[in-house]
Write a protein that holds these residues in place. Structure first.
Motif, PDB file in Angstrom:
ATOM      1  N   GLY A  65     -13.918  -1.801  -9.879  1.00 13.21           N
ATOM      2  CA  GLY A  65     -12.329  -1.936  -9.629  1.00 13.21           C
ATOM      3  C   GLY A  65     -11.515  -1.052 -10.389  1.00 13.21           C
ATOM      4  N   GLU A 140       3.496   1.089   1.169  1.00  8.09           N
ATOM      5  CA  GLU A 140       3.503   0.023   1.874  1.00  8.09           C
ATOM      6  C   GLU A 140       3.193  -0.088   3.363  1.00  8.09           C
ATOM      7  N   ARG A 141       3.757   1.010   3.927  1.00  4.43           N
ATOM      8  CA  ARG A 141       3.302   1.404   5.384  1.00  4.43           C
ATOM      9  C   ARG A 141       2.035   1.533   5.868  1.00  4.43           C
ATOM     10  N   CYS A 143      -0.945   0.976   3.389  1.00  3.71           N
ATOM     11  CA  CYS A 143      -1.970   0.538   2.309  1.00  3.71           C
ATOM     12  C   CYS A 143      -2.125  -0.902   2.285  1.00  3.71           C
ATOM     13  N   PRO A 144      -3.038  -1.494   2.838  1.00  3.64           N
ATOM     14  CA  PRO A 144      -3.510  -3.015   3.014  1.00  3.64           C
ATOM     15  C   PRO A 144      -3.495  -3.494   1.556  1.00  3.64           C
ATOM     16  N   ILE A 145      -3.830  -2.811   0.446  1.00  5.94           N
ATOM     17  CA  ILE A 145      -4.117  -3.318  -0.726  1.00  5.94           C
ATOM     18  C   ILE A 145      -2.646  -3.658  -1.506  1.00  5.94           C
ATOM     19  N   ASP A 146      -2.520  -4.734  -2.095  1.00  4.08           N
ATOM     20  CA  ASP A 146      -1.394  -5.267  -2.836  1.00  4.08           C
ATOM     21  C   ASP A 146      -1.563  -4.368  -3.960  1.00  4.08           C
ATOM     22  N   GLN A 148       0.992  -4.322  -6.204  1.00  6.70           N
ATOM     23  CA  GLN A 148       1.918  -5.152  -7.337  1.00  6.70           C
ATOM     24  C   GLN A 148       0.863  -5.351  -8.557  1.00  6.70           C
ATOM     25  N   THR A 158      -9.671   1.533  -5.736  1.00  6.34           N
ATOM     26  CA  THR A 158     -10.341   0.847  -4.916  1.00  6.34           C
ATOM     27  C   THR A 158     -10.537   1.628  -3.526  1.00  6.34           C
TER      28      THR A 158
ATOM     29  N   LYS D 168       4.308   0.512  10.763  1.00  2.00           N
ATOM     30  CA  LYS D 168       3.811  -0.791  10.387  1.00  2.00           C
ATOM     31  C   LYS D 168       3.513  -0.773   8.926  1.00  2.00           C
ATOM     32  N   HIS D 172       2.618  -8.615   0.648  1.00  2.51           N
ATOM     33  CA  HIS D 172       1.819  -9.685   0.045  1.00  2.51           C
ATOM     34  C   HIS D 172       2.987 -10.520  -0.814  1.00  2.51           C
TER      35      HIS D 172
END
Lengths: 201, 115, 426, 995
Positions: A65, A140-141, A143-146, A148, A158, D168, D172
């Motif tokens: 990672g 943000e629109r 990418c499912p990864i956080d 922050q 990743t 979409k 978090h």
């Protein structure tokens, strides 16, 4: 005697553009002049490999990672998997019209001294550099990864999926990201990025 | 769903591909070469076929705790053994399948040694 | 004894009766089924008051004159998949072990209202499978021929034929352009709840006991023979016990020590707000999993893939919701402003080859019906019919003889889409 | 138009901007409202009482609520392709130029011809359709059903593609707070101060919830003022994200929530922002904890003719007065069973609205003094009059009042919906006579969810504030966020006394409505129960109760009270139906987001795509790829002409085809050979370095999974190719084998599909062509580089490449691979070098023709339903080693003698055209299932033979050479007699390959 010469093309023809104002805009540019080599690590060679890497690049094998950066060839070693790393490095030859991209694997082999199984991935990916204050808002629109901290920060890397595309994302600095996606869908990838920027601007 | 990957931390299950019951790791041992015309072949074959039939088709389908295989296709390409409740979807444990497979192998070997 | 010389305890439904009741304050309507207490013993106990169980009871009583039958339902009848599906009926299968069975089902649907004296609104407005490539077209030709050879109807449409039926599909801007389709005009939809209620009424009126809130907690098995069931209402004896519990199959049969070639998976379904009619028949996508129709009330009823993981939760997760709506928009961009009203999940008994079982078990007197995957609703009449035949005669019905539990041993698998022993892909 | 019902014209509540007049249009009539209005508040300000028709009886309907629970006021919003059906006027923000139209009537809204259904209602009771329309049989589809379908639905789709964009996103947080009313705001403040990462979402366009609708005091100031101050403070915190116009729709597993943010619904379609930005964004929110502070919904009381326009929720009437400066009527009455109803009387009276009567079902002392109002304690409303709007009401004590608005309060129901999305059942709370979410850890409450405020039954303001505050504090602490938190906001406790009065019992023939939209009355419930539909789900399904667009938000509890009463049960004994996502209806397009049209899925382009496009190729979608099918030349009018030319030229000289889409997997490791032995049914460890072998991969159940060639590049290095379609699946399978089955093998795999542009060069002149570009130090003569050889070479003066001498076409052929960056250039170069040989580019169609001429199996044959035995490759399954699938492939039915075998077919009459999908029937037999002997899988016109050929599967085919059977195709109405032949139509001995 061959009278023919092959010429190279990059997936996005060197795309380089600013979107929005200098202060809160986003810069999108294709990463050029780099090679990427996959380095699979046999369990019983890991120590040897780490040693060779240390000797060649003066960096440790990164944790999963993370990536490490070396000044040697501006090399970054991306640890995406337990048994495999990607080595990204500047390769002047990679840009020349008649490159023999064949130098990528031998180059790394020299450094790793046969402690890993190597495979050239330089032509497998489209690589985009995204920078600017608004990059996270755009990502943000899709990418499912956080993104922050502390979940993700400089030296994080990743692989995930964005809009049905496989994407490797690495953070190179504050508001600076490098994204890789399979080369054959470079157009869809670019569309995904530009739409995100457009939608949040 | 979120799968708490042992190496990468919590990841959306949509990055994974589901296979099914973790018993699919317990592939029967090879029956060995069968020499044509040998009488023992039929019995050997029948037994092996039954073993494979059960291995391929009869899986755990628990309402409750279930050990199952997920592949992190949009991630680090690792196969995971996830222990999950099929009624509540609560996840109790996530392991690297390779670790589990190696442990199983060691366990089998030591059992074999005792015999 | 109630099972001989039985007559309709209720009364026939008709337009005339509706008018008469309307004028007299609806005082004459009686319960559609009784609420009996279980007897000590039955000839046949059917576990599961869903569509298949109730249909089995109805056909046992009406076709085989076996009426000393109980249907045990752990909740309320019709509360399982018969009440939570997308209501599609069709007989468009490929394999000779499947297609004649589904065609029998279609024929039974076609006579259902008259058989049951109950209007389940069997509506044959056509099922259209879209094709998006030449090889898909080839596969449709092969399938269409299988259909016709079994006595069903099928039509191959080119793009123009599809456009004529559904001009508002995305023909011009689609990622996977529509090349044509396979149409079964006799396919369509049925009001799902009414199927359960109609069969319940049919069975009940012939003397079958429908016992709700009666959960089977075990089997009475002695010397390899099943003699009844344990329930929360006490032990009930039976000469034959017939499991018919779809998504709960593994759970129920494990009480008899059986491990089935079945996995339970959740399938989500969707309905939009009521809209004026726009989609006449059923449309399915060929480059992904999606099907849509519009109910007589105006809701768009649609669905797609399984959630893919084993589950008994009767609810799903977001990725499938997105996937289904993405495909919906891909073929019908005009439904974008229709609003999704509700989405729910049912537990599917996914078998290893995607085809069902109607068979005896190795335990004498214990029978099994299950493994319906997503296909259970359309199969309801034939499943009940063939299960009744097996229970009554101890021989499999001609069109259901391939649905054996031992077929994975022999290799006689019935794999419609060629995915092998991977239940969530069927 | 004057806004007749607009209050205190010169003094605003603070939510209505009197300086911004907005013009809008309802049913063709022009109206005015103000910025801050909803469509509903603006219609009410203009005294528009009749706004809709009900579903079944077409009864006149007025605005009933002031929120998202609205069952009545549904309309078409916008026009043309932008038309959206079933928009709730109560949540539609007013914008300049808004156009709305009422729905579900024939003729005008006022004179709806379908209102005749109301007179026929005795015949149209619950479930009537199950009992009739059965005779004669044919009439259902032809007559009855078309009539029923015509009356289906409420609103209408435009039939045009939705012109808007959607998007979409992913968020978090530590704590997601759902609802920004008093408890939500208090929670957000405490959590924000504690240092938690907070998302506060609210469906309204102004946050504050009921604080904005009431006259409460918080911390010594007006509640709305406190909300504003608090929001400002929250906005200043980096760790807090405020999301208004955002409805949390669904609670999924492990803290994932879906939420819809309406970005441009409050703008005119002509607004530049509306035109360029996404209309709505569907957010996926990953939360560690969630606080449900979604408030409560007021329920009606059922009484005869309780559905007329002008009869409204008491709380809504108050909201219109307090927040929107709108009097819902000029002469208002209140009917309540609880103390809260009296607040409406008080607030309205304070605004100078005439209160005609306050009717309280409880026989107690009046709760408050309302000047000028008739106070009727212990009384009930037993009937109402007024066709298109309420005119008068009758009371149980014999009195009649003229009134134009009846505000009804039957108590408040906590908004428990999201707490039940994991199939949890709410619990009955007898103190507030309502269902509340089940307690933590039981009853299916989402594990990370906690409930605060009215949603939890804390109906009075003071406890709502403190429950939000305390919960947020403790959850933050749990998550390790322990910064100092301010004090709990304070408010006076107000009286919320309630009574169990649900419906007016009546013997009259008049109907009491429960579900206003679907026209379900107390009589329908009774009838359902009388017919044995006693389970609550049965009642719902039989009557359609709660199945309308509001999903029973206002109707369910009163209906359950009716059921309970009929059965002599308590309400909790009756049970509950299940709440499902979404919380409120959501555009299907929003769930699809950007994945639409050409962007439905990513598109993969081959390295030579641009070149092929320049040549005018016809492309086809093959999975995610776009591939060139053929390359039409000037003068060619039919695709077959192009394909025939491509095949003929290839077979006569040389052809080139882009085959880069085939999966390529790089396999390395000390055990790579052993690994391949186990995943292929044939042997690979014996393959020599520098050679290629065809491999067949089986599934564990013994059926063929994939095939391809694998080259041995080094002692420990192989390169596998897969079919285009299975590339991803094979990779996954190899990883499974490597990690799960044989973790002790040293083997590593990585996809190399994207790395190389790979071109097939096929035909008698292939070598000559290649010799022009392969650097001279590499000898590719037949001797040095025989059939099935492979090796690293360089081309064009030093560019690294790989050469494989393999052939799919049956000709002398090579595949040459160069790094993808040279793909375009390589294609051009090959064609240039081939000019002297008249080289041709060929597409997938010609490729297919040539492989059928050679009898090679492809996708149509490798269907996952065929075995090595069926494919005629049974002998390849080695018994000398373990491999995936080799055991199960021995199941009796899979190796039986008369199994289907892949063979070739030619028409007896050579002018006949064969078609794939035909079934084989013995000559003279009829085409029925019993006589089915197999099927034709692939066909082509063979330009080499000059007639149509096919390959397919037929029982014992290999033993039936020369037999004539019928290829029956009833679907296309065509039977063709065919002869069974070898599938190797061209060069059966494979001589051309080896020259």
């Amino acid at each position: 005697m061959s009278n023919f010469k092959l010429t190279a093309q990059t997936p996005l023809n060197g795309f380089d553009q600013n979107f929005g104002s200098a202060s809160d805009g986003i810069k999108v540019s294709e990463l050029l002049g780099h090679s990427l080599v996959s380095m699979a690590m046999p369990d019983d060679q890991k120590d040897a490999l780490a040693k060779n890497i240390k000797a060649a690049y003066d960096v440790n094998l990164p944790e999963i990672g993370k990536f490490t950066a070396s000044t040697v060839d501006n090399t970054r070693i991306l640890r995406l998997q337990q048994e495999q790393c990607f080595v990204l490095f500047e390769n002047k030859a990679a840009n020349e019209a008649n490159d023999t991209s064949s130098n990528a694997v031998p180059h790394i082999r020299e450094k790793t001294k046969d402690a890993a199984y190597l495979s050239d991935q330089s032509d497998s990916w489209v690589m985009l550099k995204l920078s600017g204050k608004n990059v996270k808002t755009a990502l943000e629109r899709v990418c499912p990864i956080d993104l922050q901290p502390p979940a993700f920060n400089t030296f994080s890397v990743t692989r995930t999926a964005m809009e049905h595309l496989s994407v490797i994302i690495m953070q190179e600095g504050e508001n600076e990201y490098l994204l890789f996606s399979p080369r054959s869908s470079a157009k869809s990838f670019m569309h995904m990025i530009l739409t995100s920027i457009e939608n949040v601007s | 769903m979120i799968i708490n990957h042992p190496l990468l931390g919590p990841r959306d299950a949509s990055e994974f591909v589901y296979l099914g019951d973790a018993c699919l790791m317990n592939r029967p041992a090879w029956v060995g070469e069968r020499i044509e015309g040998e009488d023992a072949n039929d019995a050997k074959t029948a037994e092996a076929l039954q073993q494979y039939h059960d291995y391929v088709h009869l899986r755990q389908n628990n309402a409750g705790e279930h050990k199952e295989l997920w592949y992190h296709e949009q991630g680090d390409r690792s196969w995971l053994v996830v222990t999950r409740n099929t009624i509540t979807h609560e996840i109790y444990n996530v392991e690297l399948a390779k670790d589990v497979a190696l442990a199983n192998k060691t366990a089998r070997a030591s059992q074999g040694g005792k015999k | 004894m109630r099972n001989s010389g039985f007559r309709y305890t209720g009364f026939r439904y008709s337009g005339f009766k509706v008018i008469k009741e309307a004028l007299t304050g609806h005082k004459g309507w009686k319960p559609v089924w009784r609420t009996p207490e279980p007897k000590k013993e039955y000839d046949i106990i059917i576990i599961g008051g869903g569509g298949h169980g109730l249909a089995t009871a109805h056909y046992l009583a009406s076709r085989y004159n076996i009426t000393n039958v109980a249907v045990l339902e752990k909740g309320w009848i019709g509360g399982g998949n018969v009440g939570r599906n997308t209501t599609i009926i069709r007989s468009n299968y490929l394999h000779p072990e499947n297609q004649p069975f589904y065609e029998l089902s279609m024929k039974l649907w076609e006579g259902l209202e008259q058989d049951l004296n109950y209007n389940a609104m069997v509506s044959q407005r056509g099922v259209l499978n879209l094709s998006h490539s030449d090889s898909q077209n080839d596969a449709y030709v092969r399938r269409g021929n299988s259909m016709i050879m079994s006595g069903a109807d099928a039509q191959l449409l080119d793009q123009e034929g599809v456009r004529e039926l559904y001009p508002f599909l995305d023909f011009d801007n689609a990622r996977f352009p529509i090349k044509g389709g396979l149409l079964q005009k006799r396919g369509g939809t049925v009001r799902h709840d009414a199927v359960a209620w109609g069969y319940a009424r049919g069975a009940d009126s012939r003397g079958v006991d429908i016992i709700q809130n009666c959960e089977v907690t075990g089997f009475l098995i002695k010397d390899g023979k099943c003699t009844g069931v344990k329930t929360n209402k006490g032990d009930i004896g039976a000469k034959k016990v017939a499991s018919c519990v779809a998504g709960s199959s593994s759970r129920v049969m494990s009480q008899a020590g059986m491990n089935l070639p079945i996995e339970s998976h959740v399938l989500q379904a969707f309905v939009s707000e009521g809209l004026k009619p726009i989609i006449d028949g059923v449309i399915t996508f060929g480059a992904g999993h999606f099907y849509i129709s519009q109910s007589d009330k105006g809701g768009l009823v649609f669905g797609g893939d399984l959630d893919m993981y084993n589950s008994y939760a009767q609810r799903g997760n977001l990725p499938v919701v997105e996937d289904v709506c993405e495909i919906g928009m891909a073929i019908l961009p005009a439904i974008g402003r229709a609003k999704l009203l509700r989405n729910w999940g049912g537990v599917m008994d996914m078998s290893m080859d995607g085809s069902p079982f109607i068979d005896r078990t190795h335990i004498k007197g214990l029978y099994f019906n299950g493994g319906w995957c997503y296909g259970g609703f359309k199969a309801t009449p034939a499943s009940g019919f063939c299960y009744a035949h097996l229970l009554a005669t101890d021989t499999p019905h001609e069109v259901a003889k391939g649905f054996r539990l031992d077929r994975f041993q022999t290799g006689n698998v019935i794999d419609e889409n060629g995915r092998g022993a991977q239940p969530n892909t069927h | 138009m004057s806004q007749k019902n607009r209050l205190n014209k010169d003094k605003s509540s603070g939510f209505i901007d009197r300086d911004k007049t907005i013009h809008f249009n309802f049913n063709g009539e022009q109206f005015e409202g103000y910025q801050g209005d909803t469509l509903a508040s603006a219609l009410l300000a203009n005294n528009q009482k009749l706004v809709a028709r009900s579903f079944k009886y077409h009864r006149p309907r007025g605005i009933f609520t002031a929120g998202s629970e609205e069952p009545n006021a549904l309309m078409h919003l916008r026009t043309g392709a932008y038309q959206e059906p079933n928009v709730r006027a109560t949540v539609a923000e007013l914008f300049e130029g808004l156009e709305a139209r009422s729905q579900n009537h024939r003729g005008s809204l006022k004179h709806d011809l379908m209102a005749i259904n109301d007179f026929l209602s005795p015949f149209l009771t619950a479930g009537f359709y199950y009992k009739t329309f059965m005779w004669p049989k044919a009439f259902w589809e032809k007559l009855y059903e078309p009539i029923i379908r015509q009356s289906a639905g409420l609103g209408e789709l435009s039939g045009q593609e939705d012109p808007d964009k959607y998007d979409k996103g992913f968020l978090h947080c530590d704590i997601l707070i759902i609802g920004a009313g008093p408890s939500g705001l208090a929670a957000a403040l405490a959590a924000g101060q504690a240092g938690s990462r907070v998302i506060l979402a609210d469906e309204d366009f102004v946050m504050g919830g009921r604080l904005n609708n009431e006259t409460y005091q918080v911390n010594g100031m007006h509640g709305a003022e406190w909300a504003k101050t608090t929001l400002a403070e929250l906005a200043s915190m980096d760790n807090v994200r405020l999301m208004k116009r955002t409805t949390v729709l669904g609670a999924y597993d492990h803290g994932i929530y879906s939420a819809l943010e309406r970005k441009t619904d409050h703008l005119a379609s002509t607004d530049p922002v509306y035109k360029t930005k996404p209309r709505q964004v569907l957010w996926k929110i990953y939360s560690k904890r969630a606080i449900l502070s979604a408030g409560s919904t007021e329920r009606p009381i059922a009484f005869p003719n309780n559905d007329r326009p002008g009869i409204m929720q008491a709380g809504a009437v108050r909201t219109y007065a307090n927040r929107y400066d709108v009097a819902a009527g000029q002469n208002v009455s209140i009917f309540t069973n609880n103390d809260d109803g009296w607040r409406t009387a008080q607030d309205l009276a304070a605004k100078g609205i005439n209160i005609q009567a306050v009717i309280d079902s409880r026989d107690i002392q009046p709760v408050a003094e309302i000047s000028g109002a008739n106070i009727e304690m212990g009384a009930q409303v037993i009937d109402t009059q007024g066709r298109h709007a309420l005119q008068s009401i009758q009371l149980s004590n014999g009195k009649t009042y003229d009134t134009d608005c009846l505000a009804v309060s039957g108590g408040w129901n906590p908004n428990v919906q999201l707490s039940c999305h994991h199939r949890g059942r709410p619990q009955w709370n007898k103190d507030i006579l309502a269902f509340v979410p089940s307690g933590d850890g039981s009853g299916g409450l989402p594990p990370e969810m906690h409930i605060a405020g009215a949603a939890n039954g804390d109906l009075d303001l003071s406890s709502a504030l403190s429950s939000g505050h305390e919960l947020a504090k403790s959850l933050s602490k749990e998550l390790g966020n322990a910064s100092k938190v301010g004090g709990c906001p304070k408010a006076e406790s107000e009286s919320i006394a309630n009574s169990a009065f649900w419906f007016v019992k009546t013997d009259t023939k008049s109907r009491s409505w429960l579900d206003f939209q679907n026209d379900v009355t107390t009589k329908d419930i009774r009838l359902a129960q009388q017919e044995g539909f006693t389970a609550v789900e049965h009642v719902k399904r039989y009557t359609t109760l709660g199945m309308a667009t509001d999903q029973g938000k206002t109707s369910n509890i009163p209906a359950m009270a009716v059921m309970a009463d009929n059965e002599g049960k308590t309400i909790p004994e009756v049970g509950t139906t299940i709440f499902r996502p979404p919380y409120t209806p959501v555009s299907i397009a929003a769930y699809a987001g950007r994945s639409r049209g050409k962007e439905f899925r990513p598109t993969r382009l081959t390295p030579s795509h641009r070149w092929a496009k320049e040549q005018g190729a016809e492309f086809v979608e093959v999975g995610a790829w776009m591939r060139a099918q053929w390359f039409p030349k000037d003068g060619e009018t039919h695709w077959r002409e192009s394909v025939d030319r491509e095949v003929t030229q290839t077979r006569n000289s040389v052809g080139i085809c882009d085959v880069s889409t085939l999966g390529k997997i790089d396999i390395q490791g000390r055990d790579a050979g052993e690994f391949l032995n186990r995943v292929y049914c044939n042997t690979f460890s014996t393959l020599k370095v520098g050679m290629v072998r065809y491999g067949l991969m089986l599934r564990e159940d013994g059926f063929a999974m994939d095939d391809g060639t694998t080259a041995r590049l080094g002692e420990h290095h192989y390169l596998m190719t897969t079919t285009t379609a299975n590339a991803v699946g094979v990779s996954r399978h190899l990883e499974f084998c490597r990690q799960c089955l044989w973790p002790d093998l040293d083997v590593h795999v990585i996809s190399a599909t994207e790395q190389y542009a790979q071109y097939s060069v096929a035909g008698p002149n292939a070598r000559k062509l290649l010799q022009k570009i392969v650097d001279p130090e590499f000898d590719i003569s037949n001797e040095a580089f025989p059939f099935m050889a492979c090796g690293d070479i360089t081309v064009c003066g030093g560019t690294a490449a790989r050469l494989f001498r393999i052939s799919f076409s049956g000709e002398l052929a090579y595949e040459i691979a160069v790094p993808t960056r040279y793909g375009y250039s390589m294609m051009k170069t090959l064609m240039q070098a081939g000019e002297e040989f008249d080289a041709v580019i060929y597409g997938t169609e010609a490729l297919s023709v040539m492989r059928i001429e050679k009898g090679h199996a492809a996708g149509n044959e490798l269907t996952g339903q065929t075995t090595a035995h069926n494919l005629g490759m049974g002998r390849m399954v080695s018994k000398k080693k373990d491999s995936i699938g080799n055991m199960m492939s021995e199941r009796p039915n899979l190796i039986k003698e008369d199994a289907n075998r892949l063979v070739g077919f030619v028409p007896v009459d050579k002018s006949e055209k064969l078609s794939a999908g035909a079934h084989f029937i013995q000559k003279g037999k009829s085409a029925i299932t019993e006589n089915d002997e197999g099927w034709m899988s692939s066909v082509a016109f063979s330009p080499s033979l000059g007639h149509s050929i096919g390959i397919g599967f037929i029982k014992s085919g290999h033993q039936r050479m020369g037999e004539i059977v019928t290829a029956s195709n009833p679907l296309l109405g065509k039977d063709v007699d065919v002869e069974i032949v070898s599938a190797h139509f061209v060069d059966p001995d494979g001589e051309r390959l080896r020259v």
